[in-house]
Design a protein around this motif. Structure first.
Motif, PDB file in Angstrom:
ATOM      1  N   VAL A  73       0.867  -0.986   0.016  1.00 31.20           N
ATOM      2  CA  VAL A  73       0.016   0.084   0.035  1.00 31.20           C
ATOM      3  C   VAL A  73       0.852   1.003   0.000  1.00 31.20           C
ATOM      4  O   VAL A  73       1.748   1.454   0.923  1.00 31.20           O
ATOM      5  CB  VAL A  73      -0.905  -0.124   0.940  1.00 31.20           C
ATOM      6  N   ARG A  74       0.923   1.911  -1.097  1.00 31.89           N
ATOM      7  CA  ARG A  74       1.844   3.115  -1.161  1.00 31.89           C
ATOM      8  C   ARG A  74       1.099   4.283  -1.121  1.00 31.89           C
ATOM      9  O   ARG A  74       0.039   4.794  -1.981  1.00 31.89           O
ATOM     10  CB  ARG A  74       2.388   2.838  -2.841  1.00 31.89           C
TER      11      ARG A  74
ATOM     12  N   LEU B  43       7.928  12.425  -1.226  1.00 36.13           N
ATOM     13  CA  LEU B  43       7.963  11.347   0.138  1.00 36.13           C
ATOM     14  C   LEU B  43       7.074  10.186  -0.135  1.00 36.13           C
ATOM     15  O   LEU B  43       6.010  10.452  -0.366  1.00 36.13           O
ATOM     16  CB  LEU B  43       7.791  12.266   1.213  1.00 36.13           C
ATOM     17  N   THR B  44       7.714   8.981   0.086  1.00 36.42           N
ATOM     18  CA  THR B  44       6.742   7.707  -0.187  1.00 36.42           C
ATOM     19  C   THR B  44       6.682   6.923   0.816  1.00 36.42           C
ATOM     20  O   THR B  44       7.844   6.625   1.543  1.00 36.42           O
ATOM     21  CB  THR B  44       7.297   6.885  -1.649  1.00 36.42           C
ATOM     22  N   ARG B  45       5.540   6.254   1.409  1.00 36.55           N
ATOM     23  CA  ARG B  45       5.229   5.424   2.275  1.00 36.55           C
ATOM     24  C   ARG B  45       4.866   4.146   1.876  1.00 36.55           C
ATOM     25  O   ARG B  45       3.820   4.127   1.069  1.00 36.55           O
ATOM     26  CB  ARG B  45       4.357   5.978   3.487  1.00 36.55           C
TER      27      ARG B  45
ATOM     28  N   GLY C  35       4.063  -6.997   8.071  1.00 33.93           N
ATOM     29  CA  GLY C  35       4.549  -6.178   9.208  1.00 33.93           C
ATOM     30  C   GLY C  35       5.642  -5.596   8.770  1.00 33.93           C
ATOM     31  O   GLY C  35       6.668  -5.030   9.566  1.00 33.93           O
ATOM     32  N   GLN C  36       6.017  -5.174   7.575  1.00 33.46           N
ATOM     33  CA  GLN C  36       7.140  -4.300   7.194  1.00 33.46           C
ATOM     34  C   GLN C  36       6.736  -3.095   6.540  1.00 33.46           C
ATOM     35  O   GLN C  36       5.871  -3.171   5.777  1.00 33.46           O
ATOM     36  CB  GLN C  36       7.932  -5.285   6.034  1.00 33.46           C
ATOM     37  N   SER C  37       7.407  -2.126   6.659  1.00 31.06           N
ATOM     38  CA  SER C  37       7.014  -0.689   5.957  1.00 31.06           C
ATOM     39  C   SER C  37       8.419   0.056   5.846  1.00 31.06           C
ATOM     40  O   SER C  37       9.439  -0.063   6.214  1.00 31.06           O
ATOM     41  CB  SER C  37       6.203  -0.069   6.965  1.00 31.06           C
ATOM     42  N   GLU C  38       8.256   1.166   5.144  1.00 28.98           N
ATOM     43  CA  GLU C  38       9.544   1.980   4.821  1.00 28.98           C
ATOM     44  C   GLU C  38       9.291   3.481   4.157  1.00 28.98           C
ATOM     45  O   GLU C  38       8.139   3.608   3.796  1.00 28.98           O
ATOM     46  CB  GLU C  38      10.389   1.332   3.693  1.00 28.98           C
TER      47      GLU C  38
END
Length: 433
Positions: free
Chosen positions: A347-348, A371-373, A380-383
């Motif tokens: 999910v971006r 800026l991207t999430r 359970g991973q994000s960046e």
């Protein structure tokens, strides 16, 4: 069942297009002539990739006259320094990259309809890390048929051979070379204007394939397990309730079919939809674009993969506050494909702003920040990924130009080893006719 559903959706989209064509002509809207120095494009140029075409018209390439067509050949030669070629967190390695970019564009001069063919090659030679040297290429065709004064049919196709960037979240860090990819994109759309109501229907089919690559220890990465076909159906209605302001409702459905199960024997095929509404703007040469909010959902064939859903946002605007300056804000929240273990999709949420300023008639300054999430559903991973870039485009004559660019890209991940910082410096000299 899935194939039958796809055929039914395809027939419904084609039928929707046929209804719009049969609706007949209405009074065509007259647009004011272009008067801005920094010119807007019909599509929002979020990244600033077309800066070389933004100089004053007196510095535009004239093209080679071929009768009903104009031929625009171009070549760029550049040198780039990348401070972190492999996009790793520790022990980063830099390298110089020499690049050559021959391109062409063939543009019709038909009195009513339009056809444009384009293509190019991109050759990159690394001074030290020769395995990353590569040649990419693409050819594209875009056609427009004005069936009536208010009915427009567009057909576009693109064939591209490229390589996955080392900084991609799906790239294998231990791969001996970037993963080669081939992409085929096709899009058919029909737009019908009925007084203040504009209806658009579109069908897009994308085919993506990935080549297997070796790792540094001699094993094989089965990148071809990511081969897939993506079909998207989009229907849009826009009602102009006041000059330059439209209420917009847009609905899209997609089907993403993988050729094989992934390395964990999971079927990553999925189907989804997106519904959004909001405001469409087309205020003379001041501002153009959409502000849309809605909901998206993506369901996966395998029960091991969790559905991805949430609030969808799509903002893309061209704002020209003065004759010399253009501001391009963009914001989008969507579901992207990923091969991250246990994750169904990414999910971006991506926001960016580009500011383009004409310092002189032949000098364009561009600043870009994003800026991207990325949130990986089920893993359970994000960046966070941030990027900043400054570019100067200088046209010596209509035929000769130069570009310089400084860029910084940073990724901060919940998985420590996935983070990196990367700085690139680029200078290019171009020749066009």
């Amino acid at each position: 069942m899935k194939n039958a559903l796809l055929r039914l959706k395809l027939l419904s989209s084609v039928g929707f297009a046929a209804v719009m064509i049969a609706a007949g002509p209405a009074q065509a809207e007259q647009k004011p002539s272009e008067s801005r120095t920094v010119r807007q494009s019909d599509t929002v140029d979020v990244t600033g990739a077309s800066d070389v075409n933004r100089v004053s018209e007196s510095y535009d390439a004239k093209g080679v006259d071929l009768g009903t067509f104009l031929f625009f050949p171009q070549i760029e030669v550049g040198e780039t320094y990348n401070s972190n070629v492999f996009a790793v967190q520790n022990n980063s390695k830099g390298d110089w990259i020499t690049s050559v970019h021959p391109q062409f564009r063939l543009q019709s001069r038909f009195p009513v309809h339009a056809l444009e063919l384009s293509g190019g090659l991109d050759r990159y030679d690394y001074a030290t890390y020769h395995d990353d040297s590569r040649t990419d290429g693409h050819v594209s065709a875009d056609g427009r048929i004005n069936a009536t004064k208010t009915t427009e049919i567009k057909l576009a196709g693109n064939l591209a051979h490229g390589h996955e960037d080392r900084s991609s979240s799906d790239a294998v860090a231990a791969a001996s070379r970037p993963t080669p990819t081939d992409t085929i994109n096709t899009l058919l759309s029909v737009k019908q204007v009925l007084n203040k109501l504009t209806l658009t229907g579109a069908v897009g089919v994308d085919r993506l394939t990935f080549e297997n690559v070796d790792t540094n220890d001699g094993s094989i990465v089965r990148s071809n397990l990511r081969d897939r076909t993506e079909i998207t159906f989009t229907q849009r209605g826009a009602y102009e309730f006041s000059p330059g302001y439209s209420g917009v409702l847009q609905v899209s459905e997609n089907q993403r079919e993988y050729d094989e199960l992934d390395a964990n024997r999971i079927d990553r095929s999925s189907s989804g939809y997106r519904v959004e509404g909001g405001l469409g703007l087309d205020i003379s040469q001041l501002i153009k674009g959409d502000i849309l909010v809605g909901y998206f959902n993506q369901d996966y064939s395998s029960s091991a993969l969790r559905s991805s859903s949430g609030i969808g946002v799509k903002v893309a605007l061209n704002w020209t506050p003065t004759q010399l300056t253009m501001v391009v804000p963009a914001l989008e929240r969507s579901v992207q494909e990923t091969t991250t273990t246990s994750a169904s999709g990414a999910v971006r949420t991506a926001g960016s702003v580009l500011v383009r300023h004409e310092l002189q008639r032949n000098i364009i300054l561009t600043g870009f920040a994003s800026l991207t999430r990325n949130e990986y559903s089920g893993a359970g991973q994000s960046e966070w990924v941030s990027e900043a870039r400054g570019t100067v485009t200088y046209a010596f004559t209509p035929e000769v130009f130069a570009r310089g660019e400084l860029a910084e890209r940073i990724r901060r991940s919940s998985v420590d080893s996935m983070g990196y910082e990367q700085t690139t410096t680029m200078v290019r000299l171009g020749l066009r006719f």
